[in-house]
Design a protein around this motif. Sequence first.
Motif, PDB file in Angstrom:
ATOM      1  N   THR A  85       0.830  -1.200   0.000  1.00  0.00           N
ATOM      2  CA  THR A  85       0.000   0.000   0.000  1.00  0.00           C
ATOM      3  C   THR A  85       0.866   1.253   0.000  1.00  0.00           C
ATOM      4  OG1 THR A  85      -1.721  -1.191   1.217  1.00  0.00           O
ATOM      5  CG2 THR A  85      -1.856   1.199   1.223  1.00  0.00           C
ATOM      6  N   ALA A  86       1.918   1.243   0.787  1.00  0.00           N
ATOM      7  CA  ALA A  86       2.816   2.400   0.845  1.00  0.00           C
ATOM      8  C   ALA A  86       3.486   2.633  -0.509  1.00  0.00           C
ATOM      9  CB  ALA A  86       3.869   2.194   1.928  1.00  0.00           C
ATOM     10  N   ARG A  87       3.907   1.548  -1.167  1.00  0.00           N
ATOM     11  CA  ARG A  87       4.520   1.682  -2.500  1.00  0.00           C
ATOM     12  C   ARG A  87       3.514   2.235  -3.502  1.00  0.00           C
ATOM     13  NH1 ARG A  87       7.562  -3.610  -1.694  1.00  0.00           N
ATOM     14  NH2 ARG A  87       5.491  -4.420  -2.035  1.00  0.00           N
ATOM     15  N   SER A  88       2.274   1.750  -3.431  1.00  0.00           N
ATOM     16  CA  SER A  88       1.234   2.231  -4.343  1.00  0.00           C
ATOM     17  C   SER A  88       0.972   3.708  -4.120  1.00  0.00           C
ATOM     18  CB  SER A  88      -0.067   1.461  -4.137  1.00  0.00           C
ATOM     19  OG  SER A  88       0.091   0.115  -4.480  1.00  0.00           O
ATOM     20  N   GLN A  89       0.878   4.115  -2.865  1.00  0.00           N
ATOM     21  CA  GLN A  89       0.632   5.521  -2.566  1.00  0.00           C
ATOM     22  C   GLN A  89       1.791   6.394  -3.025  1.00  0.00           C
ATOM     23  OE1 GLN A  89      -0.249   5.549   1.610  1.00  0.00           O
ATOM     24  NE2 GLN A  89      -2.419   5.111   1.292  1.00  0.00           N
ATOM     25  N   LYS A  90       3.015   5.900  -2.879  1.00  0.00           N
ATOM     26  CA  LYS A  90       4.179   6.661  -3.329  1.00  0.00           C
ATOM     27  C   LYS A  90       4.149   6.789  -4.852  1.00  0.00           C
ATOM     28  CE  LYS A  90       9.178   6.874  -2.944  1.00  0.00           C
ATOM     29  NZ  LYS A  90      10.388   6.222  -2.448  1.00  0.00           N
ATOM     30  N   HIS A  91       3.805   5.703  -5.524  1.00  0.00           N
ATOM     31  CA  HIS A  91       3.713   5.736  -6.984  1.00  0.00           C
ATOM     32  C   HIS A  91       2.627   6.716  -7.434  1.00  0.00           C
ATOM     33  CE1 HIS A  91       3.984   4.286 -11.080  1.00  0.00           C
ATOM     34  NE2 HIS A  91       2.681   4.056 -11.087  1.00  0.00           N
ATOM     35  N   LEU A 143       3.955  14.581 -11.272  1.00  0.00           N
ATOM     36  CA  LEU A 143       4.246  14.729 -12.697  1.00  0.00           C
ATOM     37  C   LEU A 143       3.115  15.447 -13.423  1.00  0.00           C
ATOM     38  CD1 LEU A 143       5.843  11.260 -13.578  1.00  0.00           C
ATOM     39  CD2 LEU A 143       6.968  13.485 -13.563  1.00  0.00           C
ATOM     40  N   ILE A 144       1.897  15.079 -13.093  1.00  0.00           N
ATOM     41  CA  ILE A 144       0.735  15.709 -13.718  1.00  0.00           C
ATOM     42  C   ILE A 144       0.674  17.185 -13.338  1.00  0.00           C
ATOM     43  CG2 ILE A 144      -1.793  15.777 -13.720  1.00  0.00           C
ATOM     44  CD1 ILE A 144      -1.683  12.683 -13.531  1.00  0.00           C
ATOM     45  N   LYS A 145       0.920  17.499 -12.068  1.00  0.00           N
ATOM     46  CA  LYS A 145       0.922  18.900 -11.641  1.00  0.00           C
ATOM     47  C   LYS A 145       2.006  19.688 -12.367  1.00  0.00           C
ATOM     48  CE  LYS A 145      -0.912  18.102  -6.998  1.00  0.00           C
ATOM     49  NZ  LYS A 145      -0.615  18.099  -5.558  1.00  0.00           N
ATOM     50  N   ASP A 146       3.180  19.089 -12.527  1.00  0.00           N
ATOM     51  CA  ASP A 146       4.260  19.758 -13.253  1.00  0.00           C
ATOM     52  C   ASP A 146       3.862  20.033 -14.702  1.00  0.00           C
ATOM     53  OD1 ASP A 146       5.862  19.768 -10.999  1.00  0.00           O
ATOM     54  OD2 ASP A 146       7.069  18.033 -11.609  1.00  0.00           O
ATOM     55  N   LYS A 147       3.224  19.052 -15.342  1.00  0.00           N
ATOM     56  CA  LYS A 147       2.777  19.246 -16.720  1.00  0.00           C
ATOM     57  C   LYS A 147       1.738  20.357 -16.811  1.00  0.00           C
ATOM     58  CE  LYS A 147       3.725  14.639 -18.523  1.00  0.00           C
ATOM     59  NZ  LYS A 147       3.169  13.418 -19.107  1.00  0.00           N
ATOM     60  N   ILE A 148       0.829  20.401 -15.862  1.00  0.00           N
ATOM     61  CA  ILE A 148      -0.195  21.448 -15.851  1.00  0.00           C
ATOM     62  C   ILE A 148       0.456  22.811 -15.682  1.00  0.00           C
ATOM     63  CG2 ILE A 148      -2.106  22.407 -14.498  1.00  0.00           C
ATOM     64  CD1 ILE A 148      -2.992  19.490 -13.979  1.00  0.00           C
ATOM     65  N   ILE A 149       1.423  22.911 -14.774  1.00  0.00           N
ATOM     66  CA  ILE A 149       2.109  24.183 -14.539  1.00  0.00           C
ATOM     67  C   ILE A 149       2.848  24.618 -15.795  1.00  0.00           C
ATOM     68  CG2 ILE A 149       4.015  25.251 -13.266  1.00  0.00           C
ATOM     69  CD1 ILE A 149       3.060  23.626 -10.815  1.00  0.00           C
ATOM     70  N   LEU A 150       3.552  23.693 -16.453  1.00  0.00           N
ATOM     71  CA  LEU A 150       4.261  24.032 -17.689  1.00  0.00           C
ATOM     72  C   LEU A 150       3.288  24.497 -18.770  1.00  0.00           C
ATOM     73  CD1 LEU A 150       6.948  21.204 -17.893  1.00  0.00           C
ATOM     74  CD2 LEU A 150       7.326  23.631 -17.453  1.00  0.00           C
ATOM     75  N   SER A 151       2.163  23.819 -18.882  1.00  0.00           N
ATOM     76  CA  SER A 151       1.153  24.207 -19.864  1.00  0.00           C
ATOM     77  C   SER A 151       0.623  25.608 -19.570  1.00  0.00           C
ATOM     78  CB  SER A 151       0.019  23.188 -19.859  1.00  0.00           C
ATOM     79  OG  SER A 151      -1.049  23.623 -20.654  1.00  0.00           O
TER      80      SER A 151
END
Length: 106
Positions: free
Chosen positions: A34-40, A47-55
């Motif tokens: 569960t911890a690995r899944s949450q980290k993933h 990554l998605i937030k970074d892409k949104i910010i770049l856009s």
Amino acid sequence: MVSRPIVLVFLLVVLIITSQFEWKQQLVNELESTARSQKHISNREELIKDKIILSQEKMIQKLNDFIQNLQQQLLQCRGNNKTVHSSGASLTSYISDIRRQHMMDD
């Protein structure tokens, strides 16, 4: 020798203790998974937030370029407008001069 009920009780206790260790190990494995899944998931969210910010930054840059273009067009229009008004003023003064001369001639 040891009586049969005592051996059975002893085996039962051993079975209970070992099963608890297995349960604990299963719980630990599940928690780690569960911890690995949450980290993933959190990595993907980052990554998605970074892409949104770049856009958004690209869109802001495009808007700034568009605003600069519009400001340049506005300055050109103002320059053309001043030219028209100054031409109109000189034309008006020219017409006034002609009228004065015409009146003087009469």
